[in-house]
Write a protein that holds these residues in place. Structure first.
Motif, PDB file in Angstrom:
ATOM      1  N   GLY A  63       0.834  -1.192   0.000  1.00 53.34           N
ATOM      2  CA  GLY A  63       0.000   0.000   0.000  1.00 53.34           C
ATOM      3  C   GLY A  63       0.871   1.245   0.000  1.00 53.34           C
ATOM      4  O   GLY A  63       2.041   1.193   0.420  1.00 53.34           O
ATOM      5  N   HIS A  64       0.319   2.355  -0.499  1.00 57.66           N
ATOM      6  CA  HIS A  64       1.077   3.598  -0.575  1.00 57.66           C
ATOM      7  C   HIS A  64       0.125   4.786  -0.576  1.00 57.66           C
ATOM      8  O   HIS A  64      -0.954   4.730  -1.158  1.00 57.66           O
ATOM      9  CB  HIS A  64       1.914   3.622  -1.868  1.00 57.66           C
ATOM     10  N   VAL A  65       0.557   5.856   0.068  1.00 53.31           N
ATOM     11  CA  VAL A  65      -0.165   7.126   0.038  1.00 53.31           C
ATOM     12  C   VAL A  65       0.848   8.254   0.025  1.00 53.31           C
ATOM     13  O   VAL A  65       1.929   8.137   0.612  1.00 53.31           O
ATOM     14  CB  VAL A  65      -1.134   7.279   1.236  1.00 53.31           C
ATOM     15  N   VAL A  66       0.498   9.318  -0.685  1.00 52.12           N
ATOM     16  CA  VAL A  66       1.383  10.480  -0.737  1.00 52.12           C
ATOM     17  C   VAL A  66       0.566  11.744  -0.470  1.00 52.12           C
ATOM     18  O   VAL A  66      -0.570  11.868  -0.909  1.00 52.12           O
ATOM     19  CB  VAL A  66       2.140  10.553  -2.088  1.00 52.12           C
ATOM     20  N   LEU A  67       1.167  12.640   0.298  1.00 53.84           N
ATOM     21  CA  LEU A  67       0.608  13.973   0.534  1.00 53.84           C
ATOM     22  C   LEU A  67       1.545  14.961  -0.136  1.00 53.84           C
ATOM     23  O   LEU A  67       2.756  14.940   0.097  1.00 53.84           O
ATOM     24  CB  LEU A  67       0.537  14.281   2.029  1.00 53.84           C
ATOM     25  N   SER A  68       0.983  15.817  -0.979  1.00 47.59           N
ATOM     26  CA  SER A  68       1.779  16.784  -1.730  1.00 47.59           C
ATOM     27  C   SER A  68       1.375  18.200  -1.360  1.00 47.59           C
ATOM     28  O   SER A  68       0.204  18.461  -1.084  1.00 47.59           O
ATOM     29  CB  SER A  68       1.553  16.612  -3.227  1.00 47.59           C
ATOM     30  N   PRO A  69       2.339  19.129  -1.416  1.00 42.68           N
ATOM     31  CA  PRO A  69       2.003  20.523  -1.153  1.00 42.68           C
ATOM     32  C   PRO A  69       1.064  21.073  -2.232  1.00 42.68           C
ATOM     33  O   PRO A  69       1.215  20.790  -3.413  1.00 42.68           O
ATOM     34  CB  PRO A  69       3.350  21.245  -1.217  1.00 42.68           C
ATOM     35  N   ALA A  70       0.096  21.827  -1.793  1.00 46.19           N
ATOM     36  CA  ALA A  70      -0.860  22.494  -2.678  1.00 46.19           C
ATOM     37  C   ALA A  70      -1.159  23.852  -2.045  1.00 46.19           C
ATOM     38  O   ALA A  70      -0.556  24.225  -1.039  1.00 46.19           O
ATOM     39  CB  ALA A  70      -2.115  21.648  -2.845  1.00 46.19           C
ATOM     40  N   ARG A  71      -2.102  24.577  -2.638  1.00 44.15           N
ATOM     41  CA  ARG A  71      -2.452  25.902  -2.110  1.00 44.15           C
ATOM     42  C   ARG A  71      -3.955  26.059  -2.004  1.00 44.15           C
ATOM     43  O   ARG A  71      -4.717  25.447  -2.755  1.00 44.15           O
ATOM     44  CB  ARG A  71      -1.927  27.000  -3.032  1.00 44.15           C
ATOM     45  N   LEU A  72      -4.352  26.903  -1.100  1.00 44.96           N
ATOM     46  CA  LEU A  72      -5.728  27.352  -0.998  1.00 44.96           C
ATOM     47  C   LEU A  72      -5.699  28.849  -1.272  1.00 44.96           C
ATOM     48  O   LEU A  72      -4.998  29.605  -0.576  1.00 44.96           O
ATOM     49  CB  LEU A  72      -6.301  27.079   0.394  1.00 44.96           C
ATOM     50  N   ASP A  73      -6.418  29.282  -2.286  1.00 47.89           N
ATOM     51  CA  ASP A  73      -6.517  30.700  -2.629  1.00 47.89           C
ATOM     52  C   ASP A  73      -7.627  31.289  -1.764  1.00 47.89           C
ATOM     53  O   ASP A  73      -8.787  31.343  -2.161  1.00 47.89           O
ATOM     54  CB  ASP A  73      -6.804  30.857  -4.119  1.00 47.89           C
ATOM     55  N   GLY A  95      -9.517  -4.502   1.387  1.00 43.32           N
ATOM     56  CA  GLY A  95     -10.528  -5.002   2.305  1.00 43.32           C
ATOM     57  C   GLY A  95      -9.974  -5.437   3.646  1.00 43.32           C
ATOM     58  O   GLY A  95     -10.675  -6.053   4.438  1.00 43.32           O
ATOM     59  N   ARG A  96      -8.736  -5.112   3.925  1.00 43.64           N
ATOM     60  CA  ARG A  96      -8.095  -5.495   5.190  1.00 43.64           C
ATOM     61  C   ARG A  96      -7.809  -4.291   6.085  1.00 43.64           C
ATOM     62  O   ARG A  96      -7.112  -4.415   7.083  1.00 43.64           O
ATOM     63  CB  ARG A  96      -6.789  -6.225   4.918  1.00 43.64           C
ATOM     64  N   GLY A  97      -8.274  -3.109   5.679  1.00 44.58           N
ATOM     65  CA  GLY A  97      -8.065  -1.916   6.489  1.00 44.58           C
ATOM     66  C   GLY A  97      -6.763  -1.186   6.226  1.00 44.58           C
ATOM     67  O   GLY A  97      -6.445  -0.227   6.926  1.00 44.58           O
ATOM     68  N   LEU A  98      -6.013  -1.595   5.209  1.00 44.83           N
ATOM     69  CA  LEU A  98      -4.734  -0.932   4.940  1.00 44.83           C
ATOM     70  C   LEU A  98      -4.915   0.501   4.444  1.00 44.83           C
ATOM     71  O   LEU A  98      -4.155   1.397   4.826  1.00 44.83           O
ATOM     72  CB  LEU A  98      -3.919  -1.736   3.930  1.00 44.83           C
ATOM     73  N   GLY A  99      -5.895   0.724   3.582  1.00 49.33           N
ATOM     74  CA  GLY A  99      -6.161   2.084   3.126  1.00 49.33           C
ATOM     75  C   GLY A  99      -6.521   2.982   4.291  1.00 49.33           C
ATOM     76  O   GLY A  99      -6.037   4.121   4.393  1.00 49.33           O
ATOM     77  N   THR A 100      -7.347   2.481   5.184  1.00 48.57           N
ATOM     78  CA  THR A 100      -7.743   3.237   6.371  1.00 48.57           C
ATOM     79  C   THR A 100      -6.530   3.568   7.231  1.00 48.57           C
ATOM     80  O   THR A 100      -6.377   4.699   7.706  1.00 48.57           O
ATOM     81  CB  THR A 100      -8.783   2.450   7.182  1.00 48.57           C
ATOM     82  N   ARG A 101      -5.643   2.592   7.427  1.00 45.66           N
ATOM     83  CA  ARG A 101      -4.440   2.834   8.228  1.00 45.66           C
ATOM     84  C   ARG A 101      -3.526   3.853   7.558  1.00 45.66           C
ATOM     85  O   ARG A 101      -2.950   4.712   8.226  1.00 45.66           O
ATOM     86  CB  ARG A 101      -3.693   1.522   8.471  1.00 45.66           C
ATOM     87  N   LEU A 102      -3.371   3.757   6.236  1.00 42.02           N
ATOM     88  CA  LEU A 102      -2.530   4.722   5.523  1.00 42.02           C
ATOM     89  C   LEU A 102      -3.096   6.134   5.627  1.00 42.02           C
ATOM     90  O   LEU A 102      -2.354   7.094   5.854  1.00 42.02           O
ATOM     91  CB  LEU A 102      -2.378   4.313   4.060  1.00 42.02           C
ATOM     92  N   ILE A 103      -4.413   6.260   5.475  1.00 38.00           N
ATOM     93  CA  ILE A 103      -5.051   7.581   5.578  1.00 38.00           C
ATOM     94  C   ILE A 103      -4.869   8.148   6.983  1.00 38.00           C
ATOM     95  O   ILE A 103      -4.500   9.317   7.149  1.00 38.00           O
ATOM     96  CB  ILE A 103      -6.542   7.508   5.200  1.00 38.00           C
TER      97      ILE A 103
END
Length: 187
Positions: A63-73, A95-103
């Motif tokens: 599993g993998h997740v990335v957070l990238s810098p962005a902007r709010l105008d 279906g094993r909760g990995l996405g939930t854990r990554l988030i």
């Protein structure tokens, strides 16, 4: 809890992505999204991402997740925010909760880093149960008409202040790789 859940929790670890994970992360996104490497190309273009995490099963990246810098105008000024994209789990491990854990791991890291907001595009039923709300209901505007309103979502973190509303702005790489919103296959 089912008897399987503790076993999965013990086997799976979430950690920061390392340089040795690159090939496995690319293969994971290609398998999870069933594409020709388009999402893997986005991940590669986002490097070095400040917050990038993998879930492992016995040392194998699943599993993998990335957070990238962005902007709010925002009306008062630009605000540095993050976007959570992409998130993927190998089909054999879904279906094993990995996405939930990554988030959860990603949101905790974003909060610890002082990010006030994390935006994403995704299924509201899935992300709504994991800390995200429909963004337009909190005064945020989507960066594209191709994003269905319910899919444009936000997690408000500890650094969020009420004046922080406005238009979300993706980093240039999302636009360059055409990774914003949905394309009409009939167009």
């Amino acid at each position: 809890m089912t008897p399987r859940e503790p076993d999965h929790a013990a086997r799976h670890a979430v950690r920061a992505e390392g340089g040795a994970d690159r090939a496995a992360v690319a293969a994971l996104h290609t398998a999870a999204f069933g594409d020709d490497g388009h999402v893997a190309a986005l991940v590669e273009a986002l490097r070095p991402a400040p917050l990038s995490f993998v879930a492992t099963d016995g040392g194998r990246v699943v599993g993998h997740v990335v957070l990238s810098p962005a902007r709010l105008d925002a009306p008062r000024r630009l605000v540095d925010v993050l976007t959570l994209s992409p998130l993927a789990v190998l089909p054999s491990h879904q279906g094993r909760g990995l996405g939930t854990r990554l988030i959860a791991h990603a949101l905790a890291a974003a909060d610890a880093a002082g990010a006030p907001l994390v935006f994403l595009e995704g299924p509201p039923d899935y992300y709504g149960a994991r800390g995200f709300d429909r963004a337009d209901e909190h005064g945020f505007r989507s960066p594209s008409l191709r994003i269905p309103p319910a899919a444009f979502q936000v997690a408000r973190l500890g650094g969020h202040e009420p004046w922080m509303t406005g238009t979300f702005v993706y980093p240039d790489v999302f636009w360059a790789l055409d990774c914003v919103g949905l394309r009409d296959p009939e167009a």
